[in-house]
Design a protein around this motif. Structure first.
Motif, PDB file in Angstrom:
ATOM      1  N   TYR A  72       0.694  -1.164  -0.109  1.00  0.00           N
ATOM      2  CA  TYR A  72       0.125   0.020   0.063  1.00  0.00           C
ATOM      3  C   TYR A  72       0.744   1.251   0.073  1.00  0.00           C
ATOM      4  CZ  TYR A  72      -2.568   3.674   1.796  1.00  0.00           C
ATOM      5  OH  TYR A  72      -3.482   4.979   1.831  1.00  0.00           O
ATOM      6  N   VAL A  73       1.913   1.375   1.019  1.00  0.00           N
ATOM      7  CA  VAL A  73       2.889   2.391   0.831  1.00  0.00           C
ATOM      8  C   VAL A  73       3.675   2.624  -0.426  1.00  0.00           C
ATOM      9  CG1 VAL A  73       4.994   3.445   2.040  1.00  0.00           C
ATOM     10  CG2 VAL A  73       2.916   2.365   3.425  1.00  0.00           C
ATOM     11  N   ARG A  74       4.282   1.541  -1.114  1.00  0.00           N
ATOM     12  CA  ARG A  74       4.674   1.629  -2.282  1.00  0.00           C
ATOM     13  C   ARG A  74       3.732   2.185  -3.550  1.00  0.00           C
ATOM     14  NH1 ARG A  74       5.456  -3.177  -2.013  1.00  0.00           N
ATOM     15  NH2 ARG A  74       7.322  -3.980  -0.577  1.00  0.00           N
ATOM     16  N   GLU A  75       2.513   1.641  -3.510  1.00  0.00           N
ATOM     17  CA  GLU A  75       1.476   2.142  -4.389  1.00  0.00           C
ATOM     18  C   GLU A  75       1.196   3.698  -4.172  1.00  0.00           C
ATOM     19  OE1 GLU A  75      -1.780  -0.527  -4.094  1.00  0.00           O
ATOM     20  OE2 GLU A  75      -0.743  -2.220  -5.166  1.00  0.00           O
ATOM     21  N   THR A  76       0.901   4.063  -3.038  1.00  0.00           N
ATOM     22  CA  THR A  76       0.608   5.571  -2.494  1.00  0.00           C
ATOM     23  C   THR A  76       1.669   6.396  -2.973  1.00  0.00           C
ATOM     24  OG1 THR A  76      -0.889   4.572  -1.114  1.00  0.00           O
ATOM     25  CG2 THR A  76      -0.288   6.872  -0.715  1.00  0.00           C
ATOM     26  N   ALA A  77       2.828   5.812  -2.610  1.00  0.00           N
ATOM     27  CA  ALA A  77       4.070   6.741  -3.056  1.00  0.00           C
ATOM     28  C   ALA A  77       4.293   6.898  -4.430  1.00  0.00           C
ATOM     29  CB  ALA A  77       5.396   6.370  -2.180  1.00  0.00           C
ATOM     30  N   ALA A  78       4.148   5.782  -5.047  1.00  0.00           N
ATOM     31  CA  ALA A  78       4.204   5.901  -6.798  1.00  0.00           C
ATOM     32  C   ALA A  78       3.044   6.798  -7.269  1.00  0.00           C
ATOM     33  CB  ALA A  78       4.237   4.583  -7.177  1.00  0.00           C
ATOM     34  N   SER A  79       2.126   6.740  -6.726  1.00  0.00           N
ATOM     35  CA  SER A  79       0.936   7.554  -7.450  1.00  0.00           C
ATOM     36  C   SER A  79       0.940   8.991  -7.212  1.00  0.00           C
ATOM     37  CB  SER A  79      -0.568   7.033  -7.139  1.00  0.00           C
ATOM     38  OG  SER A  79      -0.475   6.972  -5.745  1.00  0.00           O
ATOM     39  N   THR A  80       1.565   9.438  -6.117  1.00  0.00           N
ATOM     40  CA  THR A  80       1.459  10.688  -5.744  1.00  0.00           C
ATOM     41  C   THR A  80       2.866  11.656  -5.791  1.00  0.00           C
ATOM     42  OG1 THR A  80       1.863  10.233  -3.601  1.00  0.00           O
ATOM     43  CG2 THR A  80      -0.461  10.445  -3.998  1.00  0.00           C
ATOM     44  N   SER A  81       3.802  10.840  -6.341  1.00  0.00           N
ATOM     45  CA  SER A  81       4.873  11.667  -6.451  1.00  0.00           C
ATOM     46  C   SER A  81       5.314  12.147  -7.545  1.00  0.00           C
ATOM     47  CB  SER A  81       6.302  10.617  -5.971  1.00  0.00           C
ATOM     48  OG  SER A  81       6.448   9.525  -6.548  1.00  0.00           O
ATOM     49  N   THR A  82       5.561  13.174  -7.820  1.00  0.00           N
ATOM     50  CA  THR A  82       5.964  13.741  -9.330  1.00  0.00           C
ATOM     51  C   THR A  82       7.116  14.530  -9.131  1.00  0.00           C
ATOM     52  OG1 THR A  82       4.781  15.881  -8.957  1.00  0.00           O
ATOM     53  CG2 THR A  82       3.403  14.021  -9.693  1.00  0.00           C
ATOM     54  N   GLY A  83       8.022  14.054 -10.301  1.00  0.00           N
ATOM     55  CA  GLY A  83       9.618  14.457  -9.892  1.00  0.00           C
ATOM     56  C   GLY A  83       9.471  15.931 -10.350  1.00  0.00           C
ATOM     57  N   THR A  84      10.644  16.501 -10.154  1.00  0.00           N
ATOM     58  CA  THR A  84      10.913  18.014 -10.435  1.00  0.00           C
ATOM     59  C   THR A  84      10.886  18.253 -12.087  1.00  0.00           C
ATOM     60  OG1 THR A  84      12.186  18.287  -8.673  1.00  0.00           O
ATOM     61  CG2 THR A  84      12.627  20.148 -10.459  1.00  0.00           C
ATOM     62  N   ALA A  85      11.252  17.045 -12.769  1.00  0.00           N
ATOM     63  CA  ALA A  85      11.359  17.071 -14.128  1.00  0.00           C
ATOM     64  C   ALA A  85      10.275  17.120 -14.721  1.00  0.00           C
ATOM     65  CB  ALA A  85      12.310  15.853 -14.844  1.00  0.00           C
ATOM     66  N   ASP A  86       9.278  16.479 -14.297  1.00  0.00           N
ATOM     67  CA  ASP A  86       7.904  16.278 -14.741  1.00  0.00           C
ATOM     68  C   ASP A  86       7.264  17.562 -14.470  1.00  0.00           C
ATOM     69  OD1 ASP A  86       8.294  13.578 -15.280  1.00  0.00           O
ATOM     70  OD2 ASP A  86       7.221  13.032 -13.286  1.00  0.00           O
ATOM     71  N   GLU A  87       7.534  18.246 -13.514  1.00  0.00           N
ATOM     72  CA  GLU A  87       6.587  19.601 -13.204  1.00  0.00           C
ATOM     73  C   GLU A  87       7.350  20.478 -14.093  1.00  0.00           C
ATOM     74  OE1 GLU A  87       6.797  20.953  -9.065  1.00  0.00           O
ATOM     75  OE2 GLU A  87       6.386  18.889  -8.343  1.00  0.00           O
ATOM     76  N   LEU A  88       8.627  20.635 -14.447  1.00  0.00           N
ATOM     77  CA  LEU A  88       9.322  21.324 -15.401  1.00  0.00           C
ATOM     78  C   LEU A  88       8.697  21.267 -16.951  1.00  0.00           C
ATOM     79  CD1 LEU A  88      13.008  21.812 -13.868  1.00  0.00           C
ATOM     80  CD2 LEU A  88      11.183  23.453 -13.942  1.00  0.00           C
ATOM     81  N   ALA A  89       8.587  19.944 -17.125  1.00  0.00           N
ATOM     82  CA  ALA A  89       8.057  19.735 -18.590  1.00  0.00           C
ATOM     83  C   ALA A  89       6.584  20.135 -18.614  1.00  0.00           C
ATOM     84  CB  ALA A  89       8.224  18.169 -18.841  1.00  0.00           C
ATOM     85  N   LYS A  90       5.890  20.141 -17.618  1.00  0.00           N
ATOM     86  CA  LYS A  90       4.375  20.615 -17.750  1.00  0.00           C
ATOM     87  C   LYS A  90       4.453  22.130 -17.722  1.00  0.00           C
ATOM     88  CE  LYS A  90       2.518  16.645 -15.030  1.00  0.00           C
ATOM     89  NZ  LYS A  90       1.994  16.493 -13.526  1.00  0.00           N
ATOM     90  N   LEU A  91       5.376  22.730 -16.972  1.00  0.00           N
ATOM     91  CA  LEU A  91       5.457  24.441 -17.242  1.00  0.00           C
ATOM     92  C   LEU A  91       5.936  24.620 -18.567  1.00  0.00           C
ATOM     93  CD1 LEU A  91       6.842  25.231 -13.664  1.00  0.00           C
ATOM     94  CD2 LEU A  91       4.888  25.831 -14.503  1.00  0.00           C
ATOM     95  N   ALA A  92       6.854  23.975 -19.198  1.00  0.00           N
ATOM     96  CA  ALA A  92       7.055  24.219 -20.519  1.00  0.00           C
ATOM     97  C   ALA A  92       6.269  24.115 -21.373  1.00  0.00           C
ATOM     98  CB  ALA A  92       8.499  23.352 -20.806  1.00  0.00           C
ATOM     99  N   GLU A  93       5.415  23.005 -21.304  1.00  0.00           N
ATOM    100  CA  GLU A  93       4.292  22.733 -22.151  1.00  0.00           C
ATOM    101  C   GLU A  93       3.165  23.968 -22.132  1.00  0.00           C
ATOM    102  OE1 GLU A  93       0.516  19.649 -22.707  1.00  0.00           O
ATOM    103  OE2 GLU A  93       2.389  18.891 -21.746  1.00  0.00           O
ATOM    104  N   LEU A  94       2.858  24.394 -21.017  1.00  0.00           N
ATOM    105  CA  LEU A  94       2.001  25.467 -20.790  1.00  0.00           C
ATOM    106  C   LEU A  94       2.548  26.807 -21.316  1.00  0.00           C
ATOM    107  CD1 LEU A  94       1.059  24.867 -16.954  1.00  0.00           C
ATOM    108  CD2 LEU A  94      -0.368  24.605 -19.057  1.00  0.00           C
ATOM    109  N   ARG A  95       3.929  26.843 -21.484  1.00  0.00           N
ATOM    110  CA  ARG A  95       4.567  28.214 -21.790  1.00  0.00           C
ATOM    111  C   ARG A  95       4.424  28.150 -23.442  1.00  0.00           C
ATOM    112  NH1 ARG A  95      10.599  28.487 -21.470  1.00  0.00           N
ATOM    113  NH2 ARG A  95      10.167  26.716 -22.894  1.00  0.00           N
ATOM    114  N   ASP A  96       4.593  26.784 -23.850  1.00  0.00           N
ATOM    115  CA  ASP A  96       4.802  26.814 -25.209  1.00  0.00           C
ATOM    116  C   ASP A  96       3.339  26.777 -25.942  1.00  0.00           C
ATOM    117  OD1 ASP A  96       7.536  26.129 -25.335  1.00  0.00           O
ATOM    118  OD2 ASP A  96       7.178  23.942 -25.241  1.00  0.00           O
ATOM    119  N   ARG A  97       2.344  26.396 -25.255  1.00  0.00           N
ATOM    120  CA  ARG A  97       0.966  26.397 -25.663  1.00  0.00           C
ATOM    121  C   ARG A  97       0.524  27.911 -25.511  1.00  0.00           C
ATOM    122  NH1 ARG A  97      -2.875  22.390 -22.945  1.00  0.00           N
ATOM    123  NH2 ARG A  97      -1.744  23.127 -21.214  1.00  0.00           N
TER     124      ARG A  97
END
Length: 133
Positions: A72-97
């Protein structure tokens, strides 16, 4: 004191009887009846006859609980953790759009990276926020 210890032992034995998947329904009924009709003798006989397997079942149940909790802990941690690279990629996508401006992107990037917010964007924020007194 002995009475409370014995009642606790009876509760443990009843839990063990109904947790054991190897016992048939009839065997569970007979053990329960024996414990209710002749409680002191029934408790002693149960401990002598099934005590060692009682410990194995309790240990197996505890190991299963630990395994389930770890999963349960592994599944919960995997589903809620987003890395810095993922957040930066989302921000770049928003800027590009064009959803956010370059200044907003720089501010959000600094926040994600834990860096101080650029001074130019802070001044812009101060100018756009009206102050009411």
């Amino acid at each position: 004191m002995i009475l409370f210890a014995w009642i606790g032992l009876l509760i443990t034995i009843f839990g063990d009887i109904f947790r054991d998947h190897e016992l048939s329904g009839w065997a569970k009924a007979l053990w329960s009846l024996f414990l209710i009709v002749v409680p002191w003798l029934g408790t002693l006989v149960y401990l002598i006859a099934r005590g060692p397997s009682m410990n194995r079942r309790a240990r197996a149940q505890a190991q299963e609980n630990v395994r389930d909790f770890d999963q349960y802990v592994r599944e919960t941690a995997a589903s809620t953790s987003t890395g810095t690279a993922d957040e930066l990629a989302k921000l770049a996508e928003l800027r590009d759009r064009g959803a956010i401006s370059t200044e907003d992107f720089e501010r959000a990037k600094a926040k994600v990276l834990g860096q101080p917010v650029p001074a130019a964007s802070m001044q812009r924020d101060e100018q756009t926020v009206p102050v009411t007194t």
